[in-house]
Design an enzyme around this catalytic site. Sequence first.
Site, PDB file in Angstrom:
ATOM      1  N   LYS A 101       0.806  -1.225   0.000  1.00 11.87           N
ATOM      2  CA  LYS A 101       0.000   0.000   0.000  1.00 11.87           C
ATOM      3  C   LYS A 101       0.842   1.280   0.000  1.00 11.87           C
ATOM      4  O   LYS A 101       0.479   2.263  -0.651  1.00 11.87           O
ATOM      5  CB  LYS A 101      -0.941   0.013   1.205  1.00 11.87           C
ATOM      6  CG  LYS A 101      -2.029  -1.044   1.164  1.00 11.87           C
ATOM      7  CD  LYS A 101      -2.955  -0.889   2.363  1.00 11.87           C
ATOM      8  CE  LYS A 101      -4.088  -1.886   2.342  1.00 11.87           C
ATOM      9  NZ  LYS A 101      -5.023  -1.682   3.477  1.00 11.87           N
ATOM     10  N   ASP A 140     -10.354   2.975   2.398  1.00 13.56           N
ATOM     11  CA  ASP A 140     -10.488   2.577   3.802  1.00 13.56           C
ATOM     12  C   ASP A 140     -11.293   3.577   4.623  1.00 13.56           C
ATOM     13  O   ASP A 140     -12.146   3.189   5.430  1.00 13.56           O
ATOM     14  CB  ASP A 140      -9.112   2.389   4.432  1.00 13.56           C
ATOM     15  CG  ASP A 140      -8.418   1.117   3.965  1.00 13.56           C
ATOM     16  OD1 ASP A 140      -9.120   0.194   3.510  1.00 13.56           O
ATOM     17  OD2 ASP A 140      -7.175   1.053   4.039  1.00 13.56           O
TER      18      ASP A 140
END
Length: 282
Positions: free
Chosen positions: A75, A111
């Site tokens: 990420k 997220d």
Amino acid sequence: MSENAFIRPSMPLACVFGDPIEHSRSPSLHEGALRHLQLPGRYLAFQVGIPSLDVALRAIMALGFRGCNLTAPLKIAARRLLDDEDSDVRHIGAANTIVFEDGLRIGHNTDARGLVAALVEACGIDIAGRRVLVVGSGGAARAAVWAMLGAGAAQVLVTGRRIDRVVELVATFEGHCLVCEQTQGLSVDLVINATTAGMRGGGSEVDSAIDLAGFGEIGAVYDMVYDPVLTPLMASARAMGVPAFNGLTMLAGQARFAFEHFFGHLASLDVFLASTELTIIE
């Protein structure tokens, strides 16, 4: 074998990269949503490490994929390979979704939006005007802080075992959240665990920074951990009569918004929850 098991020309394609990748629930979430919505498409999983990430991205672009999701440890590393990124990526410091547009790699992070959707839509927790404590100092904590600020929380506090790392995290938000060094007697509307404490395979002990016994009043607890579905922190909260929820709803929420990027449909949260293959503890 079902018709959806085949890849046909012009079929929308997406995938998830990770190292390891066997644990990822993204394929079941996305493929389940495709079946539910009766949409063409496939969502695959590939084991890709940091050294081969650029090559892997070039390969799926050449094959016509619409994009990919990223899990650990990709990420953060992926940011240097992006042509552009959204504000969520810039503030959280990590990308969990890459979309290919006109030959460019555009980074997104779903997220924060997924967490807000989980809290509001699935758990019935109002965030606006509330006092929230985020526990942790890593990427998940950054996403939680950014999510709470964006959702209008009146005050966001951050704590963790490594206060020095908490101080670093808080500094990046330029005074919009506060370091909480002491939780004794602290009253908050919501506690969010953004650590891996209590995760299956990662130890069963609750992190000392989230020992709820010393708190004042707590409105609700949200644990980003979803396996086990009843985490030690949730059990502790419920023993105190505090509503507590696991991270399955956030898992479904972040997948929901990534699915919209890849397949052009924003399905309901329930569609993805039905594909988690785990049980939600009410």
